[in-house]
Scaffold this active site. Structure first.
Site, PDB file in Angstrom:
ATOM      1  N   GLY A 265      10.535 -21.638  12.509  1.00 40.80           N
ATOM      2  CA  GLY A 265       9.131 -22.139  13.178  1.00 40.80           C
ATOM      3  C   GLY A 265       8.788 -21.255  14.115  1.00 40.80           C
ATOM      4  NE  ARG A 266      13.192 -17.703  15.752  1.00 46.04           N
ATOM      5  CZ  ARG A 266      14.214 -16.709  15.860  1.00 46.04           C
ATOM      6  NH1 ARG A 266      14.617 -16.227  16.943  1.00 46.04           N
ATOM      7  NH2 ARG A 266      14.800 -16.551  14.773  1.00 46.04           N
TER       8      ARG A 266
ATOM      9  CD  GLN B 276      19.045 -12.817   5.666  1.00 52.65           C
ATOM     10  OE1 GLN B 276      20.057 -12.037   4.886  1.00 52.65           O
ATOM     11  NE2 GLN B 276      18.807 -13.846   5.830  1.00 52.65           N
TER      12      GLN B 276
ATOM     13  CE  LYS C  61      14.054 -10.748   0.951  1.00 52.22           C
ATOM     14  NZ  LYS C  61      13.468 -10.422   2.232  1.00 52.22           N
TER      15      LYS C  61
ATOM     16  NE  ARG D 173       8.141 -15.001   9.174  1.00 56.69           N
ATOM     17  CZ  ARG D 173       7.678 -15.379   8.216  1.00 56.69           C
ATOM     18  NH1 ARG D 173       6.563 -15.086   7.410  1.00 56.69           N
ATOM     19  NH2 ARG D 173       8.195 -16.111   7.462  1.00 56.69           N
TER      20      ARG D 173
ATOM     21  N   GLY E  51      14.271 -17.976   4.781  1.00 55.77           N
ATOM     22  CA  GLY E  51      13.336 -19.176   4.181  1.00 55.77           C
ATOM     23  C   GLY E  51      12.595 -18.502   3.210  1.00 55.77           C
ATOM     24  CG  HIS E  52      14.127 -16.540   0.021  1.00 55.36           C
ATOM     25  ND1 HIS E  52      15.079 -16.130  -0.684  1.00 55.36           N
ATOM     26  CD2 HIS E  52      14.131 -15.757   1.302  1.00 55.36           C
ATOM     27  CE1 HIS E  52      15.651 -15.018   0.055  1.00 55.36           C
ATOM     28  NE2 HIS E  52      15.014 -14.535   0.947  1.00 55.36           N
TER      29      HIS E  52
ATOM     30  CG  ASP F 256      10.372 -13.493   7.156  1.00 54.26           C
ATOM     31  OD1 ASP F 256      10.995 -14.395   6.385  1.00 54.26           O
ATOM     32  OD2 ASP F 256      10.746 -13.249   8.376  1.00 54.26           O
TER      33      ASP F 256
ATOM     34  N   GLY G 206      -2.227 -12.218  -2.717  1.00 55.72           N
ATOM     35  CA  GLY G 206      -2.397 -13.605  -2.829  1.00 55.72           C
ATOM     36  C   GLY G 206      -1.238 -14.081  -3.277  1.00 55.72           C
TER      37      GLY G 206
ATOM     38  CB  THR H 259      18.453 -18.557  11.692  1.00 56.50           C
ATOM     39  OG1 THR H 259      19.720 -18.449  11.315  1.00 56.50           O
ATOM     40  CG2 THR H 259      17.514 -17.265  11.284  1.00 56.50           C
TER      41      THR H 259
END
Ligand code: IMP
Ligand code: MG
Length: 391
Positions: free
Chosen positions: A284-285, A207, A15, A287, A39-40, A12, A381, A124
């Site tokens: 959906g956790r 990752q 990238k 971080r 999840g990209h 996360d 941004g 996950t």
């Protein structure tokens, strides 16, 4: 020139946004490890897309193709669903997707096993660990088993009954046919050697180094190598990756269990979660959040073979008077175990008020002198225009 983009923390690092911005300059964007645990997230003209298996090319640019390497573990159901979803926004993207048929298949049985056995790691539940475990135990199946109509029952018999397996293999074959109908091709990397050698390749890591099976904070890791070795291991030893961009946020986050030396709690954490939208895009956790960890960053750069750095999400810390940074531990980390008992030392630097604030230069220069790597860009941004060159 061939380029890799690798995460330097626990995933996360944003990238995907970097890959998406760079992709139009490349002929292929290539994923080589992991599966749908990623999840990209990418933003395109205000619209948000989350890729789990497909590399983050910009589908607006028709000359770039996607390649999924043999080191990946692929849920065919999820791949078909992802292609179907993206096809709603772009035309026939299947024609631009090539998959190495030596990639392993994450079966529904592996997902079930993940949920039953790996909750203490906080995985996950995408079946990643069980699929890679089977691979090293010389069980499980590759896409080639289906394409070549090989008998797979023995390779899955530890997971389900014979009847369940046969029924499921038939389902998987139907999915493969649908993928082929949508334009997807199955070609080994070696069969594409000449084309790859003529092309510009962008390897998109999944990752980050601290989640790497080889070099991360074991056992709180994923089941693949997230460093550049993971990219080569997918059958690309015939070429050279010239530039390796390591990606780090200007703070750190983590999902799942395990050590986190610079973790913060309470209001400061909530603030980053909210401003930085730090919610796992796969699970959906929320971080976990913490301050930039320079010793961990240096460790990750060296383990990953990084040549250049890109620092992301500087807009999230905008307006803070002081930004906290971990400068060092009592001992410089040289093993994943060193993150469990890090006695760390913090300092603070001046915050920034806008994207060209002089204090950003000081912050990035501090990162350069600590890691010995040049910062080439930073992001402020989520849109293409928000990636800024750092000179
Ligand atoms: P697994 O990869 O599902 O086996 O999960 C192992 C660990 O890696 C857990 O802590 C997950 O939360 C974490 N993880 C796996 N993939 C990602 C990712 O793409 N981003 C962040 N954390 C991840
Ligand atoms: Mg992610």
């Amino acid at each position: 020139m061939n380029v890799a983009i690798l995460g330097l923390a626990w995933g996360d690092e944003a990238k995907a946004a970097v890959a998406h911005r760079m992709a139009p300059d490349f002929d292929f964007v290539i994923r080589t490890s992991g599966g749908s645990n990623c999840g990209h997230t990418i933003y395109d003209n205000g619209k948000k897309y989350v890729h789990h298996l497909l590399p983050c090319l910009d589908f607006n640019f028709k000359n770039t193709k996607a390649f999924l390497g043999s080191g990946m573990v692929v849920s065919l159901e999820e791949l078909l669903a992802e292609i179907t979803e993206i096809n709603k926004s772009f035309d026939s993207i299947g024609n631009r997707i090539i998959i190495d048929p030596d990639a392993f298949i994450v079966t529904k049985f592996h997902k079930r096993m993940d949920a039953q056995t790996n909750s203490h790691i906080g995985t996950t539940n995408k079946g990643i660990g069980p699929t890679y475990s089977d691979k090293t135990a010389r069980r499980g199946i590759r896409i080639n088993h289906l394409l070549r109509n090989l008998d797979c029952t023995g390779l899955l018999s530890h997971l389900a009954t014979l009847e369940e397996i046969n029924e499921y293999i038939a389902e998987l074959k139907t999915i493969v046919s649908k993928l082929v109908d949508s334009g997807v091709q199955f070609i080994p990397s070696l069969a594409m050697k000449d084309e790859f050698l003529r092309s510009k390749l962008l390897f998109e890591g999944a990752q980050g180094a601290l989640l790497s099976l080889e070099h991360g904070s074991f056992p709180y890791v994923t089941s693949s190598d997230c460093t550049v070795s993971g990219a080569y291991a997918s059958g690309f030893n015939f070429l050279k990756i010239d530039k390796i961009y390591g990606i780090t946020k200007c703070y750190v986050t983590k999902v799942g269990e395990g050590p986190f030396p610079t973790e913060i709690f309470g209001k400061a954490c909530l603030n980053l979660q909210t401003k930085g939208n730090e919610i796992g895009s796969t699970t959906g956790r929320l971080r976990r959040c913490g301050w930039l960890d320079l010793p961990a960053l240096k460790y990750a750069c060296d383990k990953s073979g990084v040549t250049d750095l890109i620092v992301t999400k500087l807009d999230i810390l905008e307006g803070m008077d002081q930004v906290t940074v971990c400068q060092n531990y009592d001992h410089e980390p040289t093993s994943g175990f060193d993150f469990f008992e890090a006695n760390r030392h913090f300092s603070s630097v001046h915050g920034w008020k806008h994207r060209y604030d002089h204090n950003i230069d000081k912050f990035l220069t501090m990162i350069e002198s600590h890691t010995g790597k040049k910062v080439s860009h930073y992001t402020y941004g989520v849109e293409r225009r928000d990636m800024i060159e750092f000179k």
